[in-house]
Structures are given as structure tokens and as C-alpha cells.
Design a protein around this motif. Sequence first.
Motif, PDB file in Angstrom:
ATOM      1  N   MET A   1       0.846  -1.184   0.000  1.00  0.00           N
ATOM      2  CA  MET A   1       0.000   0.000   0.000  1.00  0.00           C
ATOM      3  C   MET A   1       0.881   1.233   0.000  1.00  0.00           C
ATOM      4  O   MET A   1       1.955   1.219   0.595  1.00  0.00           O
ATOM      5  N   HIS A   2       0.370   2.262  -0.664  1.00  0.00           N
ATOM      6  CA  HIS A   2       1.149   3.494  -0.795  1.00  0.00           C
ATOM      7  C   HIS A   2       0.332   4.678  -0.296  1.00  0.00           C
ATOM      8  O   HIS A   2      -0.891   4.661  -0.313  1.00  0.00           O
ATOM      9  N   THR A   3       1.122   5.681   0.075  1.00  0.00           N
ATOM     10  CA  THR A   3       0.489   6.954   0.456  1.00  0.00           C
ATOM     11  C   THR A   3       0.200   7.745  -0.805  1.00  0.00           C
ATOM     12  O   THR A   3       0.515   7.314  -1.917  1.00  0.00           O
ATOM     13  N   GLN A   4      -0.365   8.973  -0.577  1.00  0.00           N
ATOM     14  CA  GLN A   4      -0.640   9.830  -1.719  1.00  0.00           C
ATOM     15  C   GLN A   4       0.641  10.258  -2.415  1.00  0.00           C
ATOM     16  O   GLN A   4       0.631  10.579  -3.599  1.00  0.00           O
ATOM     17  N   ASN A   5       1.700  10.259  -1.669  1.00  0.00           N
ATOM     18  CA  ASN A   5       2.995  10.630  -2.262  1.00  0.00           C
ATOM     19  C   ASN A   5       3.727   9.406  -2.833  1.00  0.00           C
ATOM     20  O   ASN A   5       4.936   9.492  -3.108  1.00  0.00           O
ATOM     21  N   LYS A   7       4.518   6.676  -1.332  1.00  0.00           N
ATOM     22  CA  LYS A   7       5.462   6.058  -0.413  1.00  0.00           C
ATOM     23  C   LYS A   7       4.800   4.822   0.189  1.00  0.00           C
ATOM     24  O   LYS A   7       3.636   4.829   0.557  1.00  0.00           O
ATOM     25  N   SER A   8       5.564   3.744   0.212  1.00  0.00           N
ATOM     26  CA  SER A   8       5.047   2.501   0.777  1.00  0.00           C
ATOM     27  C   SER A   8       4.912   2.626   2.267  1.00  0.00           C
ATOM     28  O   SER A   8       5.846   3.063   2.957  1.00  0.00           O
ATOM     29  N   TRP A   9       3.810   2.314   2.793  1.00  0.00           N
ATOM     30  CA  TRP A   9       3.625   2.388   4.233  1.00  0.00           C
ATOM     31  C   TRP A   9       3.151   1.064   4.836  1.00  0.00           C
ATOM     32  O   TRP A   9       3.131   0.871   6.026  1.00  0.00           O
ATOM     33  N   GLY A  10       2.804   0.039   3.948  1.00  0.00           N
ATOM     34  CA  GLY A  10       2.391  -1.249   4.454  1.00  0.00           C
ATOM     35  C   GLY A  10       1.982  -2.189   3.301  1.00  0.00           C
ATOM     36  O   GLY A  10       2.088  -1.827   2.120  1.00  0.00           O
ATOM     37  N   TYR A  11       1.542  -3.356   3.644  1.00  0.00           N
ATOM     38  CA  TYR A  11       1.111  -4.307   2.601  1.00  0.00           C
ATOM     39  C   TYR A  11      -0.092  -5.088   3.105  1.00  0.00           C
ATOM     40  O   TYR A  11      -0.343  -5.173   4.314  1.00  0.00           O
TER      41      TYR A  11
END
Length: 300
Positions: A1-5, A7-11
Motif C-alpha cells: 500500500m502506498h500513500t498519496q505521495n 510512499k510505501s507504508w504497508g502491505y
Amino acid sequence: MHTQNQKSWGYFQVGRSLQDFNNYLSTVKLVLKLGLPTALILVGFSSWWLAGLAMKPIYASYRQIQQFTADAAHELRTPLAASQATVESALLMSELDEKEAREILRTVERQNRRLTQLVADLLLLARMDNQPIPDRPQLCCLNDLVSDLVEELAAMAIAREVALTSELRVHQPLTIIGDSNQLYRLVFNLIVNAIQYTSPGGKVTVILEKSDHLVVIHVQDTGCGIAAEDQRQIFDRFYRVNSSRDRVTGGSGLGLAIAQPIALAHGGSLTVQSKLGTGSIFTLRFRERNVPLVNNAMNH
């Protein structure tokens, strides 16, 4: 999962058990391992069994041809050997008077007549195998046929001390459609067969009658009779109930083998009733003036 920018923050992980699928594959493998060889064995056995059933008529025909060839060779060899022996014995004699020469010629002539008749019967059987009856249908009166044959064979019956009579139980002419020559040969063979197998002092009776729409001819004798186990084979080629007696009478075992296909080709039937020691009754049945049935049988 990615942020709006971005950036990966989790899966996020999803799992599923493959045990059912593996069990299914194992079952399929087991079925293939056991079922495929079993199926092949069953298919092979079934094919072998069906092939055997399909080949039975061929084997039977092959054995029949072998037996027919052996019997024909034997029958042809017998008169030839007798003639050869007679000629050789005559050549060994230093001188021959007229009586001896005539006796030798009579022996050779008798064997030659037997050989000629045998060859004619074999040729007739060969033609009947390809075409049962020549396509020459005629209107045949069985009353005249029976009367003529009884008159013609009276001399033969007298020579064998057998009483030959006829019983025409109908006054009107009984006619069928067919080949007159073949029908003549059919009844001729039956009467001659009855005379040959009747002891001196016996009786042969030819009966002509009508039953419903059927014309019936009975050839009844007081001869030695035929055993039940032999009655199924008497219409086979070269089959003899008593070979020793046929050597005396000169029969070749083809008379009944010729008679039956002639009867069948004319839309009729030939049956026998016999008992040892009391005689035999050969019965011919035809449909009176049955043109369609006879023509269909001829073209079969």
C-alpha cells in the motif's frame, strides 16, 4: 500500500489453503495409475473376445473348405485309383481273351461313370454357391414330375428288389414357379437316396398332397433309418451315415447336399423324420404358385 505521495507504508496479504486442490490431484493421480491399466486390460480383453466372435464364421468357413477339399480329393482319388489298378493288372497279363478284356473295360467304364457324375455334382454345387438357381422360372407341375420320376426309377428299384410306388392324393394339378430341371434333380436325389438305403424287399413311396396353401412331397422308405445325432449332418457335403454301404451303392454323399439348397432357393423347405430300423421320411414343402417368394429366393 502506498500513500498519496507514492510512499510505501504497508502491505495487504491474502492466503488460501491448497490442501483441497492437492487432495484432488492426488485422487486423479491414483485414478490414472489404477484406472488406466485396468481400462487397457478391459479394452484388450474385449477386443480379443469380439475379434474371436467375428472370426468364428471365417474359421468355420475355412474348416469347411478344408474338409470339402479333403473329401473331394478322396472321392476323386478312389475311382482313379481303381481304374489305374485295373489297367495295370491288365498290362501285366501276357494275353487277354475277349471275355477278360470286356470285363476290364466294364470296370473302367463303371469307374469313369462314377468319376464323371462326381465331377458334375461338384460343378453343380460350385454354381449353386454363386447363384443358387438359374434365372429361368417356369410353371412346373409336380404331379407330372413325381409320376415321371417314379416311372423312370422303376428299373433301378426292381434291380435292388425294392417296391417303388407313388400316391397322388390330389386330383387337380399342383404347380409351383421354379426351374424345372433343378426341381427334377431335387426329387430325383431324394428318391434315389431312399432306394439305395432300403434293403431288398423294402418299399419306397412318393406321396404328393396339398396342405392349406402348401404343396407337400413325402419320400418315405422302409430302410435302415437315420440316428438322431446323424440327422443334423446328413445335408452336409460328403457326409455319409454308413460309408461302407455307400461304397457299395456308389454314392458320394452329395445327393442331399444338392437337394437342400435347391429347395431353399425355391422358397421351400426340406426336412427329415427318421428312426433307426423303421425307415425315413423326407418332406418337401413349397408354396403353390408363389411367384414373389420364389423370385426373391432366386435373387438372394
